[in-house]
Design an enzyme around this catalytic site. Sequence first.
Site, PDB file in Angstrom:
ATOM      1  N   LYS A  17      21.441  29.152  98.455  1.00 33.58           N
ATOM      2  CA  LYS A  17      21.243  28.636  96.910  1.00 33.58           C
ATOM      3  C   LYS A  17      22.358  28.695  95.887  1.00 33.58           C
ATOM      4  O   LYS A  17      22.286  27.426  95.294  1.00 33.58           O
ATOM      5  CB  LYS A  17      19.865  29.253  96.675  1.00 33.58           C
ATOM      6  N   ASN A  58       8.318  29.473 105.372  1.00 35.97           N
ATOM      7  CA  ASN A  58       9.049  29.969 104.238  1.00 35.97           C
ATOM      8  C   ASN A  58       8.212  29.520 102.876  1.00 35.97           C
ATOM      9  O   ASN A  58       7.577  28.419 102.574  1.00 35.97           O
ATOM     10  CB  ASN A  58      10.421  29.806 103.652  1.00 35.97           C
ATOM     11  N   MET A  67       9.617  30.356  99.594  1.00 39.72           N
ATOM     12  CA  MET A  67      10.639  31.042  98.656  1.00 39.72           C
ATOM     13  C   MET A  67      10.440  30.607  97.360  1.00 39.72           C
ATOM     14  O   MET A  67      10.561  31.578  96.250  1.00 39.72           O
ATOM     15  CB  MET A  67      12.139  30.721  98.945  1.00 39.72           C
ATOM     16  N   PHE A  78      12.091  28.314  95.260  1.00 40.06           N
ATOM     17  CA  PHE A  78      13.308  27.916  94.511  1.00 40.06           C
ATOM     18  C   PHE A  78      13.964  28.969  93.776  1.00 40.06           C
ATOM     19  O   PHE A  78      14.135  28.870  92.570  1.00 40.06           O
ATOM     20  CB  PHE A  78      12.955  26.854  93.415  1.00 40.06           C
ATOM     21  N   SER A  96      21.609  20.343  95.820  1.00 38.59           N
ATOM     22  CA  SER A  96      20.063  20.066  95.784  1.00 38.59           C
ATOM     23  C   SER A  96      19.396  20.555  94.485  1.00 38.59           C
ATOM     24  O   SER A  96      19.717  21.575  94.008  1.00 38.59           O
ATOM     25  CB  SER A  96      19.313  20.657  96.985  1.00 38.59           C
ATOM     26  N   ASN A 103      15.181  17.335  95.227  1.00 39.46           N
ATOM     27  CA  ASN A 103      14.223  17.769  95.916  1.00 39.46           C
ATOM     28  C   ASN A 103      12.812  17.636  95.049  1.00 39.46           C
ATOM     29  O   ASN A 103      12.546  18.138  93.996  1.00 39.46           O
ATOM     30  CB  ASN A 103      14.580  19.227  96.105  1.00 39.46           C
ATOM     31  N   SER A 113       9.352  19.965  98.183  1.00 40.64           N
ATOM     32  CA  SER A 113       9.195  21.091  98.656  1.00 40.64           C
ATOM     33  C   SER A 113       7.783  21.575  98.319  1.00 40.64           C
ATOM     34  O   SER A 113       6.980  21.108  97.403  1.00 40.64           O
ATOM     35  CB  SER A 113      10.125  22.127  97.865  1.00 40.64           C
ATOM     36  N   ASN A 171       6.647  24.357  97.939  1.00 36.75           N
ATOM     37  CA  ASN A 171       6.359  25.629  97.403  1.00 36.75           C
ATOM     38  C   ASN A 171       6.430  25.920  95.826  1.00 36.75           C
ATOM     39  O   ASN A 171       6.552  26.913  95.204  1.00 36.75           O
ATOM     40  CB  ASN A 171       7.467  26.899  98.180  1.00 36.75           C
ATOM     41  N   THR A 172       6.669  24.950  95.096  1.00 37.21           N
ATOM     42  CA  THR A 172       6.408  24.848  93.615  1.00 37.21           C
ATOM     43  C   THR A 172       5.504  24.153  93.512  1.00 37.21           C
ATOM     44  O   THR A 172       5.198  22.807  93.892  1.00 37.21           O
ATOM     45  CB  THR A 172       7.668  23.982  93.132  1.00 37.21           C
ATOM     46  N   LYS A 227      15.011  13.766  99.005  1.00 36.64           N
ATOM     47  CA  LYS A 227      14.541  14.400 100.144  1.00 36.64           C
ATOM     48  C   LYS A 227      13.251  14.290 100.166  1.00 36.64           C
ATOM     49  O   LYS A 227      12.421  14.616  99.263  1.00 36.64           O
ATOM     50  CB  LYS A 227      15.093  15.922 100.098  1.00 36.64           C
ATOM     51  N   THR A 285      13.960  15.569 106.992  1.00 34.25           N
ATOM     52  CA  THR A 285      12.695  15.775 106.057  1.00 34.25           C
ATOM     53  C   THR A 285      12.901  17.251 105.592  1.00 34.25           C
ATOM     54  O   THR A 285      13.815  18.024 106.040  1.00 34.25           O
ATOM     55  CB  THR A 285      11.603  15.551 106.721  1.00 34.25           C
ATOM     56  N   ASN A 286      12.087  17.617 104.635  1.00 33.99           N
ATOM     57  CA  ASN A 286      11.809  18.991 104.223  1.00 33.99           C
ATOM     58  C   ASN A 286      10.950  19.691 105.113  1.00 33.99           C
ATOM     59  O   ASN A 286      10.503  19.284 106.231  1.00 33.99           O
ATOM     60  CB  ASN A 286      10.976  18.947 102.728  1.00 33.99           C
ATOM     61  N   GLY A 328      11.850  24.389 111.972  1.00 36.16           N
ATOM     62  CA  GLY A 328      12.118  24.731 113.364  1.00 36.16           C
ATOM     63  C   GLY A 328      11.556  23.789 114.286  1.00 36.16           C
ATOM     64  O   GLY A 328      11.230  22.569 114.178  1.00 36.16           O
ATOM     65  N   SER A 336      17.017  26.109 110.242  1.00 38.00           N
ATOM     66  CA  SER A 336      16.376  27.295 110.899  1.00 38.00           C
ATOM     67  C   SER A 336      17.069  27.440 112.318  1.00 38.00           C
ATOM     68  O   SER A 336      17.010  28.456 112.778  1.00 38.00           O
ATOM     69  CB  SER A 336      14.919  26.977 111.171  1.00 38.00           C
TER      70      SER A 336
END
Length: 345
Positions: free
Chosen positions: A69, A114, A116, A118, A143, A176, A179, A181-182, A220, A248-249, A273, A324
């Site tokens: 990152k 994940n 994470m 960001f 990104s 991005n 994601s 995760n935000t 993305k 893709t994401n 994966g 992955s």
Amino acid sequence: MFFDKIVRPALYRLSYHDPELVHERTVRVLARLGKAAPALGGALRVDDPVTVLGLRFPNRVGLAAGMDKNGRALPAWAALGFGFVEVGTVTRLAQPGNPKPRLFSLPASDAVINRMGFNNDGAEALAAKLARDGKPAVPLGISIGKSKVTPLEDAVEDYRFSLRALHPYADYFAVNVSSPNTPGLRQLQDRAALGELLGELRTTSAELAGPGTPTPVLVKVAPDLTDDALAELLEVALEHDVAGIIATNTTLARDGISPAESSLAGQAGGLSGRPLTARAAEVVRFVHDHTGGNLPIIGVGGIMGPDDAVRLVDAGASLVQLYSGFALHGPGLVRRVSRGLAARR
């Protein structure tokens, strides 16, 4: 096989079976080896040059965003054979990301989950590092994403700040908006929000370039979009002369998880994966067909071997990225995939 049977189990034992600690230690070691990496030159890199986005790539296999990152090990990635590197996702503000644990390895499923969030040192810190240490020997993508504390209505300025700060160093920018995760981020894939964002970023990129060629801006996309939603997104991208699509994401779906790891299926976050292999190819083909093959595509998702990369290229991808597969099967995958794509030509 050596990595899968010997190296990866040893790394996990030494890191108390904590995937994030394995990740951190790996990047730290590669960062320390970075100064010696240029001595290897392109010894591990498969020579399969291609020109995409107006850039010359020594081969079509790149490192996806998320692995490094903060751009800590840039020389090492080039030395390991990658034809390009994407750092980030970086945000305007430095942020710690989501609470731990937030990274889960699923070896029986050949997958990773994940959340994470960001975690990164911020756009200005990355710019300072690149100014001090320089760029890698291969094209560099950056990104950019929205800071968690930034309201959605202020997201455009968040992205513009990062683009301006990092413009001198990026060979392309990846926007991005996908994601999981935000909180709220994927709302930026909606027509109105995405149109405003891409319009401002394209204008800013052109202003920064002056009489030169603007730095390519790519979007993305999430694998979880319906065909109608993805078609609408692509129409917006074409309206604003986006340079390409990254497909893709990670996915919110949990198909393909081994019964032996079903206890992890309930973990929040994005799955990547092997379970993403087929869907990534479907999205790449949809993007290619819907745009008439006129929009370059970077295919990413579920590349665990050369055949997976070949399928993405056959579906319409010009370049591919590993994440992955690299994390689970080691650096030898880079060369195997590069050789597989070179042999296909």
